[in-house]
Design an enzyme around this catalytic site. Structure first.
Site, PDB file in Angstrom:
ATOM      1  N   LYS A  24      35.260  55.935  31.375  1.00 54.16           N
ATOM      2  CA  LYS A  24      35.028  56.523  29.900  1.00 54.16           C
ATOM      3  C   LYS A  24      34.893  58.341  30.041  1.00 54.16           C
ATOM      4  CE  LYS A  24      32.258  54.491  27.496  1.00 54.16           C
ATOM      5  NZ  LYS A  24      30.799  53.796  26.973  1.00 54.16           N
ATOM      6  N   ARG A  94      25.713  57.624  27.353  1.00 54.43           N
ATOM      7  CA  ARG A  94      26.633  56.133  27.465  1.00 54.43           C
ATOM      8  C   ARG A  94      26.918  55.807  29.073  1.00 54.43           C
ATOM      9  NH1 ARG A  94      29.881  55.157  22.607  1.00 54.43           N
ATOM     10  NH2 ARG A  94      29.432  56.313  21.001  1.00 54.43           N
ATOM     11  N   GLY A 103      30.419  46.619  26.929  1.00 52.13           N
ATOM     12  CA  GLY A 103      29.262  46.061  26.469  1.00 52.13           C
ATOM     13  C   GLY A 103      28.084  45.728  27.646  1.00 52.13           C
ATOM     14  N   MET A 105      26.728  47.462  30.103  1.00 54.21           N
ATOM     15  CA  MET A 105      25.622  48.392  30.303  1.00 54.21           C
ATOM     16  C   MET A 105      25.462  49.078  29.002  1.00 54.21           C
ATOM     17  SD  MET A 105      26.995  49.630  34.030  1.00 54.21           S
ATOM     18  CE  MET A 105      28.776  49.905  33.458  1.00 54.21           C
ATOM     19  N   ARG A 342      40.439  53.789  26.479  1.00 53.21           N
ATOM     20  CA  ARG A 342      40.392  53.039  27.538  1.00 53.21           C
ATOM     21  C   ARG A 342      41.615  52.178  27.480  1.00 53.21           C
ATOM     22  NH1 ARG A 342      34.429  50.020  27.031  1.00 53.21           N
ATOM     23  NH2 ARG A 342      35.057  48.793  25.212  1.00 53.21           N
ATOM     24  N   HIS A 457      31.626  42.004  20.131  1.00 49.65           N
ATOM     25  CA  HIS A 457      31.520  41.620  21.738  1.00 49.65           C
ATOM     26  C   HIS A 457      31.983  40.435  21.911  1.00 49.65           C
ATOM     27  CE1 HIS A 457      29.001  39.952  25.014  1.00 49.65           C
ATOM     28  NE2 HIS A 457      29.066  41.026  25.451  1.00 49.65           N
ATOM     29  N   SER A 770      54.118  23.312  57.996  1.00 48.34           N
ATOM     30  CA  SER A 770      53.473  23.439  56.901  1.00 48.34           C
ATOM     31  C   SER A 770      52.153  23.099  57.028  1.00 48.34           C
ATOM     32  CB  SER A 770      53.999  22.355  55.746  1.00 48.34           C
ATOM     33  OG  SER A 770      53.487  22.688  54.741  1.00 48.34           O
ATOM     34  N   CYS A 838      50.844  24.068  52.161  1.00 49.58           N
ATOM     35  CA  CYS A 838      51.210  23.083  51.254  1.00 49.58           C
ATOM     36  C   CYS A 838      49.905  22.466  50.453  1.00 49.58           C
ATOM     37  CB  CYS A 838      51.919  21.910  51.356  1.00 49.58           C
ATOM     38  SG  CYS A 838      51.520  21.029  52.659  1.00 49.58           S
ATOM     39  N   TYR A 858      56.610  30.485  52.463  1.00 46.68           N
ATOM     40  CA  TYR A 858      56.392  30.229  51.240  1.00 46.68           C
ATOM     41  C   TYR A 858      55.061  29.658  51.138  1.00 46.68           C
ATOM     42  CZ  TYR A 858      56.857  25.570  53.281  1.00 46.68           C
ATOM     43  OH  TYR A 858      56.462  24.474  54.022  1.00 46.68           O
TER      44      TYR A 858
END
Length: 882
Positions: A24, A94, A103, A105, A342, A457, A770, A838, A858
């Site tokens: 902020k 703030r 919301g 804090m 933001r 909220h 695997s 896997c 993979y």
């Protein structure tokens, strides 16, 4: 640290300083820098917050002279003075963490008011009603945040109770209709509430400011903030900044207002302003859901010049930050002020559309677009929707605050939702939610509120969590004490089932059928872009042609695990399998297997064809044989019913005897996997024949095919040598008989620690590894998964014995350490060794990141998690996921 700078004016910072100034504060500084209408102010850094948690009051004492100097600079810039009886300065205090925590804090508005300055404000503004309304708001907010004067569980807020009673006595609907004299009386009542709670409301503005700053620091470690950080994997070490900003008043009269607006639709991603405003109101009125606001588009009719300026600023901010923005604004006497911007919270579907639209608009490149959609958001795209064929009658209509659908039992309390939600799907129903409800919102399948708008909220948090939400359903009358709500003459009690359609804003009585969602063209395009960034391929676990087709459609580049035992459980195959298990002689087993071989071959043909030439790893029979027999207790019950001397009775006695013979005290570590194939080679021989014959058939059709044969549970070099020899000999025979040659591989699953430690020996005969991380986790920890999860793992995680359930998130140190050893030893002997994973971990983003880090080829996961893993693989390559 002596001399450390803890305070920055807005003109000293910019957007690059989020770690120090919070999101902020950094954005306020940046907006000020580019000339946008931001009220004067300053920022106390996150470093100060961290120091506060070690020094306490000592930190406040240390920075206080600098705070007062910064206040003096704000006074000079604004032409107002804190505590002045001529032109008093009022400020907001703030919070602002480096990572957005909407919301979670605390915020205090109108700080600086007392019995004297309120009269000065009334005189300067020419509006006594506005001044006293601001004062009563300040007392209410300051008392709740700083003095901790609040309602008990299931009790109405004492301040709201007084305010509601006053509106009722005056027969008015809205707060701004309450006259000044009545507000003065309300302020006296408010102070009495504070006194009864054991406090004297502070009148000195400097003391108010000091207490407010400390309260914001404290809010960093409230239960709701801690819960939010845990749910969103945000570090507790970041701290929050404190922003002290000159107040801009949206409640001065009909030419004033306040609002919250997103530069794009946070639900759908549509490129239009999406937000709400209230005339003659302050910011908390919009987000708290106390009044239902108007859509932002209507501001164009009410204040056309303000709307035009705001529209221009919104686009400027989006172009500057190159992302959808969430903007808070206030209009004071026709002048627009931007209080915050933001990056906006958005649904998963909106995240995809916004990323692709910004990419097409040339604002961001492909890599940035891919990084803008998280693997967790992709999971939200897998959430269900109401079946369009379902017939139902809507009970109530609200705002479509967060898309998706949910069915659950009604609960009215966040604690109840958190507890009951562990075992039962629940819908949290509240007049409006507050940050303290965060744990209940997380546990609930969906949220319904009777008040609040699209930026309330409940709406913002639900969208962030991927929960469906219907907000502002004004016809829903909630009675918290009685545990029920009514809509007209319909009453819904706690425990009753309702359904929510958050996409349409509809509330439905009872359960309605849900369907799985489909993926948009934008999403497919984003995943294709993601694949170009990835080093890891994503394969799928698929046991049937249908699974394989789904995996292929989701973008899987192979099948990493086809479990052949699942094929034997079908009703038309189980009898033959049971005959094979019961057989005591090889000849009888071979005869039973012969009837299964064509079925196995047919399955493999279907899977090979569905995968279009991508590799298909088929694991030979793994589970203990007794799993294919009926439960012994069921057999004994049937025997008592049919009689021991009947034909069926004699069969049952054989089955019971064989079950007893096959019984094991610890079957997971018993006669299974490769041990079966060595003791009963005819089982594996049949499966190998079926695999190679199926590959030959597909190849004869002119289709590409890549079969890979996986030996389960190998832990000894000699096991792998024998089984590899078996596979080579049978494959050669089948290909000679079929007159077709196909390329194939033979490898093993690494699922016991010994296999990892002697991987160099096993790699002499294995062309691929695997990692079966489900069993490897069990054998590494010495846990039986079912027992551990039922008995103690939940407690271990909750009590911080371990950070995560190791069956959900790969244990990097232990299991991961073995994986690294196996990969390095295996490739030391066979550099071309293909290595993948896997187990279920293959679809977990954190585990995918680890697999990328150690250089696997993979990951393989369930078909429905393939999109999650594809994006996780890209984020790992981009350094966004570690």
């Amino acid at each position: 640290m002596a001399g450390k700078k803890y305070i920055y004016d807005f003109n000293e910072g910019d957007a690059s300083m989020k770690a120090l100034l919070g999101g902020k504060g950094a954005n306020l500084a940046q907006m000020s820098k580019i000339g946008l209408p931001v009220p004067p102010g300053f920022i106390i850094t996150t470093d100060a917050c961290k120091a506060y948690w070690t020094q306490g009051q000592g930190l406040i004492d240390e920075i206080w002279p600098d705070v007062l100097s910064a206040v003096a600079r704000v006074e000079s810039a604004s032409g107002k003075k804190l505590g002045s009886l001529d032109n008093p300065l009022l400020v907001s205090v703030r919070s602002g963490a480096p990572v957005s925590m909407p919301g979670m804090m605390d915020t205090i508005l109108n700080l600086g008011l007392n019995d004297a300055t309120v009269e000065a404000l009334a005189k300067v503004s020419g509006d006594a009603r506005f001044a006293y309304d601001s004062y009563r708001r300040f007392i209410q907010m300051f008392s709740g945040v700083v003095l901790d004067v609040s309602a008990g569980k299931d009790e109405e807020d004492p301040f709201e109770e007084k305010l509601s009673a006053l509106r009722k006595s005056l027969d008015v609907e809205f707060d701004h209709q309450i006259p000044a004299d009545s507000l003065k009386k309300l302020i006296t009542d408010y102070k009495e509430i504070v006194k009864k709670a054991g406090h004297e409301f502070p009148s000195d503005p400097e003391k108010q400011l000091r207490l407010a700053i400390e309260a914001v620091f404290r809010s960093w470690n409230t239960p709701r903030a801690n819960t939010y950080r845990e749910l969103n994997n945000i570090s507790a070490d970041l701290g929050t900044a404190v922003n002290i900003v000159t107040m801009a008043f949206g409640n001065l009269g009909s030419d004033c207002g306040t609002g919250v607006c997103f530069t794009r639709d946070g639900s759908t991603g549509e490129n239009r302003l999406y937000g709400e405003y209230l005339m003659n109101a302050q910011g908390e009125d919009v987000v708290a859901g106390i009044r239902t606001p108007s859509p932002i588009a209507e501001l164009e009719n009410v204040m056309p010049d303000v709307y035009k300026e705001f529209f221009s600023i919104a686009k400027l901010l989006e172009n500057h930050y190159k992302d959808m923005q969430d903007i808070e604004f206030t209009v004071e006497r026709g002048k627009l002020y931007i209080l915050q911007t933001r990056d906006g919270k958005r649904t998963a579907a909106a995240a995809v559309k916004i990323a692709m639209d910004l990419y097409r608009e040339g604002l961001i490149d492909a890599r940035t677009a891919v990084s803008r959609v998280s693997p967790d958001q992709v999971e939200q795209l897998l959430h269900p929707q109401i079946d369009p064929k379902a017939k139902y009658k809507a009970l109530a209509k609200g705002l479509p605050a967060s898309p998706g659908a949910a069915v659950g039992e009604v609960v009215f309390d966040a604690d109840d939702a958190a507890e009951k939600g562990k075992t039962t799907p629940v819908i949290l129903v509240r007049p409006e939610t507050t940050p303290d409800d965060i744990h209940g919102l997380f546990a609930a399948k969906g949220v319904l509120t009777s008040h609040g708008g699209m930026t309330s909220h409940a709406a913002v948090v639900a969208r962030g969590m991927g929960r469906p939400c219907v907000s502002g359903a004004e016809s829903v009358k909630i009675d918290l004490k009685a545990g029920k709500f009514t809509v007209g003459d319909v009453t819904i009690k706690k425990g009753d089932f309702i359904s929510l359609d958050g996409t349409k804003g509809v509330v439905i009585v009872g359960k309605v059928p849900l369907i799985e969602p489909t993926f948009s063209d934008d999403f497919k395009a984003l995943l294709d872009m993601a694949d170009k960034e990835s080093k890891l391929q994503v394969w799928a676990n698929a046991d049937t042609p249908e699974d394989a087709k789904r995996a292929f459609d989701f973008g899987a580049k192979g099948v990493g695990l086809c479990r052949t035992e699942h094929m034997f459980m079908a009703a038309d195959r189980l009898p033959s399998m049971q005959k094979m298990v019961i057989a005591s002689a090889k000849e009888a087993r071979v005869a039973a297997l012969a009837s299964l071989e064509p079925m196995q071959k047919s399955d493999f043909v279907g899977i090979f064809e569905a995968m279009g030439g991508y590799p298909v790893i088929i694991r030979l029979l793994d589970p203990p044989l007794h799993e294919f027999l009926p439960n012994i207790h069921d057999l004994k019950k049937e025997l008592s019913e049919v009689g021991a001397d009947s034909d069926r009775g004699r069969e049952i006695k054989v089955e019971i005897a064989r079950s007893a013979e096959l019984h094991e005290f610890n079957p997971m570590l018993g006669f299974r996997g490769c041990r079966l194939g060595i003791v009963y080679p005819e089982i594996f021989e049949m499966q190998i024949r079926a695999i190679i014959a199926a590959a030959c058939e597909v190849s004869r059709k002119g289709l590409p095919v890549k079969p890979e044969i996986m030996m389960p549970l190998v832990g000894i070099k000699e096991e792998m040598r024998r089984l590899e020899k078996m596979a080579r000999e049978i494959a050669a025979e089948v290909m000679k008989s079929e007159g077709v040659k196909v390329d194939y591989k033979v490898g093993t699953m690494i699922e016991v620690p010994r296999a990892a430690m002697v991987a160099d020996e096993i790699a002499e005969y294995a062309e691929f590894f695997s990692f079966g991380t489900n069993d490897l986790t069990q054998t590494t920890y010495g846990y039986s998964r079912d027992d551990a999860e039922n008995k103690f793992l939940g407690f271990y995680v909750e009590d911080k014995v371990i950070d995560n359930n190791p069956f959900h998130v790969l244990d990097r140190d232990g299991v991961g350490g073995l994986m690294k050893i196996a990969k390095e030893k295996g490739r030391g002997v066979r550099p071309s060794l293909s290595v993948g994973i896997c187990g279920e971990h293959g679809g977990n983003p954190s585990s995918v990141a680890f697999c990328h880090a150690i250089g696997l080829d993979y990951v393989s996961c369930s078909p429905f998690r393939v999109p999650v893993a594809r994006l996780a693989a890209a984020h790992s390559a981009l350094g966004k996921l570690k």
